[in-house]
Scaffold this active site. Structure first.
Site, PDB file in Angstrom:
ATOM      1  N   CYS A 121     -11.703 -12.104  40.586  1.00 21.74           N
ATOM      2  CA  CYS A 121     -11.957 -11.810  41.999  1.00 21.74           C
ATOM      3  C   CYS A 121     -10.897 -10.821  42.459  1.00 21.74           C
ATOM      4  O   CYS A 121      -9.710 -11.154  42.526  1.00 21.74           O
ATOM      5  CB  CYS A 121     -11.912 -13.064  42.853  1.00 21.74           C
ATOM      6  SG  CYS A 121     -12.148 -12.722  44.619  1.00 21.74           S
TER       7      CYS A 121
ATOM      8  N   TYR B 156     -19.253  -0.429  44.174  1.00 20.54           N
ATOM      9  CA  TYR B 156     -18.239  -1.240  44.839  1.00 20.54           C
ATOM     10  C   TYR B 156     -17.981  -0.805  46.274  1.00 20.54           C
ATOM     11  O   TYR B 156     -17.015  -1.242  46.893  1.00 20.54           O
ATOM     12  CB  TYR B 156     -16.937  -1.189  44.040  1.00 20.54           C
ATOM     13  CG  TYR B 156     -17.087  -1.686  42.628  1.00 20.54           C
ATOM     14  CD1 TYR B 156     -17.453  -3.008  42.380  1.00 20.54           C
ATOM     15  CD2 TYR B 156     -16.898  -0.838  41.538  1.00 20.54           C
ATOM     16  CE1 TYR B 156     -17.612  -3.470  41.081  1.00 20.54           C
ATOM     17  CE2 TYR B 156     -17.044  -1.301  40.239  1.00 20.54           C
ATOM     18  CZ  TYR B 156     -17.403  -2.617  40.019  1.00 20.54           C
ATOM     19  OH  TYR B 156     -17.563  -3.073  38.743  1.00 20.54           O
TER      20      TYR B 156
ATOM     21  N   CYS C 199     -16.878  -6.204  44.154  1.00 25.60           N
ATOM     22  CA  CYS C 199     -17.457  -7.145  43.191  1.00 25.60           C
ATOM     23  C   CYS C 199     -18.102  -8.316  43.917  1.00 25.60           C
ATOM     24  O   CYS C 199     -17.459  -8.995  44.721  1.00 25.60           O
ATOM     25  CB  CYS C 199     -16.374  -7.635  42.242  1.00 25.60           C
ATOM     26  SG  CYS C 199     -16.917  -8.962  41.140  1.00 25.60           S
TER      27      CYS C 199
ATOM     28  N   ASP D  31     -11.543  -1.681  41.283  1.00 27.10           N
ATOM     29  CA  ASP D  31     -12.963  -1.503  40.976  1.00 27.10           C
ATOM     30  C   ASP D  31     -13.427  -0.186  41.596  1.00 27.10           C
ATOM     31  O   ASP D  31     -13.556  -0.079  42.817  1.00 27.10           O
ATOM     32  CB  ASP D  31     -13.787  -2.657  41.551  1.00 27.10           C
ATOM     33  CG  ASP D  31     -13.488  -3.983  40.872  1.00 27.10           C
ATOM     34  OD1 ASP D  31     -13.075  -3.958  39.702  1.00 27.10           O
ATOM     35  OD2 ASP D  31     -13.677  -5.035  41.510  1.00 27.10           O
TER      36      ASP D  31
ATOM     37  N   CYS E 247      -9.700  -8.780  62.775  1.00 26.18           N
ATOM     38  CA  CYS E 247     -10.811  -8.269  63.578  1.00 26.18           C
ATOM     39  C   CYS E 247     -11.045  -9.208  64.747  1.00 26.18           C
ATOM     40  O   CYS E 247     -11.427 -10.368  64.543  1.00 26.18           O
ATOM     41  CB  CYS E 247     -12.076  -8.158  62.735  1.00 26.18           C
ATOM     42  SG  CYS E 247     -13.507  -7.567  63.670  1.00 26.18           S
TER      43      CYS E 247
ATOM     44  N   GLU F 123     -23.246  -3.473  44.873  1.00 29.79           N
ATOM     45  CA  GLU F 123     -23.283  -4.916  44.671  1.00 29.79           C
ATOM     46  C   GLU F 123     -23.201  -5.564  46.045  1.00 29.79           C
ATOM     47  O   GLU F 123     -22.250  -5.337  46.792  1.00 29.79           O
ATOM     48  CB  GLU F 123     -22.115  -5.378  43.792  1.00 29.79           C
ATOM     49  CG  GLU F 123     -22.179  -4.847  42.378  1.00 29.79           C
ATOM     50  CD  GLU F 123     -21.141  -5.473  41.457  1.00 29.79           C
ATOM     51  OE1 GLU F 123     -20.619  -6.567  41.789  1.00 29.79           O
ATOM     52  OE2 GLU F 123     -20.844  -4.870  40.415  1.00 29.79           O
TER      53      GLU F 123
ATOM     54  N   TYR G  62     -27.915  -5.254  35.627  1.00 31.90           N
ATOM     55  CA  TYR G  62     -26.485  -5.036  35.837  1.00 31.90           C
ATOM     56  C   TYR G  62     -25.977  -3.825  35.055  1.00 31.90           C
ATOM     57  O   TYR G  62     -25.209  -3.011  35.584  1.00 31.90           O
ATOM     58  CB  TYR G  62     -25.708  -6.287  35.442  1.00 31.90           C
ATOM     59  CG  TYR G  62     -24.216  -6.147  35.594  1.00 31.90           C
ATOM     60  CD1 TYR G  62     -23.640  -5.982  36.850  1.00 31.90           C
ATOM     61  CD2 TYR G  62     -23.378  -6.190  34.485  1.00 31.90           C
ATOM     62  CE1 TYR G  62     -22.261  -5.854  36.996  1.00 31.90           C
ATOM     63  CE2 TYR G  62     -22.007  -6.073  34.615  1.00 31.90           C
ATOM     64  CZ  TYR G  62     -21.453  -5.908  35.872  1.00 31.90           C
ATOM     65  OH  TYR G  62     -20.099  -5.779  36.005  1.00 31.90           O
TER      66      TYR G  62
END
Length: 215
Positions: free
Chosen positions: A202, A139, A56, A134, A211, A99, A87
């Site tokens: 969210c 996604y 998202c 999602d 990382c 997205e 959308y």
């Protein structure tokens, strides 16, 4: 995000199966809601652009506009076949778009490796055509580059992160990495959504794996 309540297609449509779209680009606000910088430029001399897909785009965009050295961000659609999609069309899975977030950054203020560290750590790039709850091609994890040097830096960063994932007993990244095709701005209400709606959805969640930056 409303679309997260439903499963979407998890395979990309062939180009000749994609929705036809339209010739006219999406109308979008001229300025970033948070910084006031122009969404479509002009950008500072020496600035570079890269595009990130982390699921998202509401939460994904907020991750990057908060970083010092990022000049402007925008939510949009990329990596598919339908020109100028809206959308609702993207949510059908029949445009092929992910997205994504456009990130305009100043390399003398923030390195690409720092941006990539945020990208890898703040979502789960091992899930294929989904991000948490999602589900669907829109996604998917993706990075779209605008220079050969960016592409090489992204690949090296991915290799470092994959080694860390393996050491943690997790699967490899499924992130799509490719030179950037057309980026289509999303509707104005999607732009900087979580600045306008601080309690909005969210779904981002990382793997807990770090990382490392290059030595």
């Amino acid at each position: 995000m409303i679309s997260s309540l439903f499963s979407r297609p998890t395979t990309l449509p062939a180009a000749d199966e994609a929705l036809p779209g339209r010739a006219a680009p999406m109308e979008v606000a001229a300025a970033h809601f948070v910084s006031g910088h122009p969404l479509k430029g002009p950008y500072p001399e020496g600035a570079e652009i890269i595009y990130f897909g982390l699921g998202c785009f509401w939460g994904a965009e907020r991750l990057f506009w908060t970083l010092p050295g990022v000049y402007v961000t925008a939510a949009g659609y990329q990596g598919g076949a339908t020109p100028n999609p809206d959308y609702d069309e993207v949510c059908t899975g029949r445009t092929g778009h992910a997205e994504t977030v456009m990130v305009v950054y100043e390399p003398d203020k923030i390195s690409l490796d720092t941006l990539l560290k945020t990208f890898w750590e703040e979502h789960d790039p091992t899930q294929g055509m989904r991000q948490g709850n999602d589900v669907g091609t829109q996604y998917r994890s993706a990075i779209y580059t605008t220079t050969e040097a960016q592409f090489e830096t992204v690949q090296a960063s991915r290799e470092r992160f994959d080694r860390q994932l393996k050491a943690a007993g997790k699967g490899p990244t499924t992130t799509e990495i490719a030179p950037a095709g057309p980026f289509y701005f999303a509707e104005t209400y999607h732009q900087q959504y979580l600045a306008k709606n601080p309690n909005g959805y969210c779904g981002l969640k990382g793997t807990g794996v770090s990382c490392p930056l290059p030595a």
